[in-house]
Design an enzyme around this catalytic site. Structure first.
Site: not given
Ligand SMILES: *Cc1c(COP(=O)(O)O)cnc(C)c1O
Length: 353
Positions: A100, A167, A191
């Site tokens: 990511w 993030d 998540k």
């Molecule tokens: C799942 C995830 C993403 C991607 O998320 P989307 O909403 O599918 O774009 C980005 N960063 C992390 C840390 C993730 O676990």
């Protein structure tokens, strides 16, 4: 028999949240469905306001920050961040801790000078780089708090003078954080907060409007701050379910409570991985994630037996990501400790076979 959902995302949510959200699909207000009412109705306005106030309350948000619910996933934030923060001919620093992070870096490169200050790709991202230096005079520093795929988690964030962007998709609301250290936090809902469709973004208002860039309306954070996430139709269902999950968390005792439980849950599983002669952990000890526990089997011949025992007990979603292999047990906020005990029982049973 109950299914134990260890999936990394979309992931487990509290059962009572599933129940309440399904009721709202059939009858929300005056026998209309939640997903057919106007997003401008009083009823939905209340949902949006409640969601924002729960975020503020749970994270103890200081004044001067806005909470947004946008679409496009965390992946759209990979480019909205540089679009809104990187000056023309500016630069940003990134910590590369996995898939990511790398995707975020690739987007930033489209906007300006992207400096990688730390990188754990040499060991397939099984650790968090330490003792890296973040240069001064950059527009921002970006990191990923929890690496969902590799099972590592930043335990200590750097102390820097530049704006810090994080993030937090896979560990938001799982542990205490000092919001004052961050200028933008973003997280895809699916998540630890709700179903896919909404992305929560927390922004310190005064870091915006410094780039001299022309930013398209939908990609400009200021648009969504001005319109309180209602510039266009918001992802109503995802926001509603997120609200229910946040209310569930508040009723349980908030972040203080869940952090304690999350520590207990992760410790229990890591202890078994370390004790059991069949398994070993993948992530560096000091950087082990409390959300995504990655491990492998020492004897590959036993993998089939372990996997069969898992399906017999309805343990689902523990296959590791293809870039890591082995197994990954994702144990987000809503994962009950009893499900982790079921997994541990299976590990012990297979060891004795
Ligand atoms: C799942 C995830 C993403 C991607 O998320 P989307 O909403 O599918 O774009 C980005 N960063 C992390 C840390 C993730 O676990």
């Amino acid at each position: 028999m109950k299914t134990h959902n260890f999936s990394a995302g979309p992931c487990i949510l509290p059962q009572e949240v599933f129940k309440k959200s399904s009721e709202a699909i059939l009858d929300f207000e005056n026998s209309l469905s939640l997903i057919e009412i106007s997003h401008r109705s009083k009823a939905f306005e209340n949902v949006m306001n409640k969601s924002i106030s729960l975020v503020k309350e749970l994270l103890n948000l200081p004044t001067g920050y806005s909470v947004l619910f946008l679409q496009g996933g965390a992946s759209l934030q990979f480019l909205m961040v540089p679009y809104n923060l990187m000056k023309l001919n500016g630069s940003a620093a990134y910590l590369n801790t996995g898939t990511w992070s790398k995707k975020a870096i690739n987007e930033a490169k489209l906007f300006g000078n992207t400096i990688i200050v730390g990188d754990s790709s040499d060991k397939n991202f099984n650790y968090i780089p330490k003792n890296y230096t973040v240069p001064e005079n950059i527009d921002y520093f970006h990191c990923t708090s929890n690496n969902t795929i590799f099972g590592t988690q930043i335990k200590n964030f750097p102390n820097i003078s530049s704006p810090m962007v994080c993030d937090m998709s896979s560990d938001i609301f799982s542990r205490k954080i000092n919001i004052n250290n961050f200028d933008i936090i973003y997280a895809g809902a699916q998540k630890n907060m709700g179903p896919a469709g909404a992305t929560m973004v927390i922004i310190k208002n005064d870091i915006l409007n410094k780039t001299n860039r022309d930013i398209p309306t939908m990609l400009n954070y200021q648009t969504h701050i001005n319109k309180e996430s209602m510039f266009n139709t918001p992802p109503v269902f995802s926001i509603y379910v997120s609200m229910l999950t946040l209310q569930w968390l508040k009723d349980k005792g908030g972040i203080d409570y869940i952090e304690k439980i999350n520590n207990e849950k992760a410790n229990l599983l890591y202890q078994e991985i370390d004790r059991n002669s069949l398994f070993k952990g993948i992530a560096n000890l000091a950087d082990r994630s409390n959300m995504n526990v990655t491990f492998s089997m020492l004897d590959q011949e036993k993998e089939k037996i372990f996997e069969d025992e898992c399906s017999k007990t309805k343990i689902s979603g523990i296959k590791g990501h293809r870039s890591v292999g082995g197994y990954r047990a994702s144990i987000y906020n809503a994962m009950p400790i009893d499900s982790i005990k079921v997994l541990i029982d299976v590990m012990q049973k297979v060891e004795k076979l």
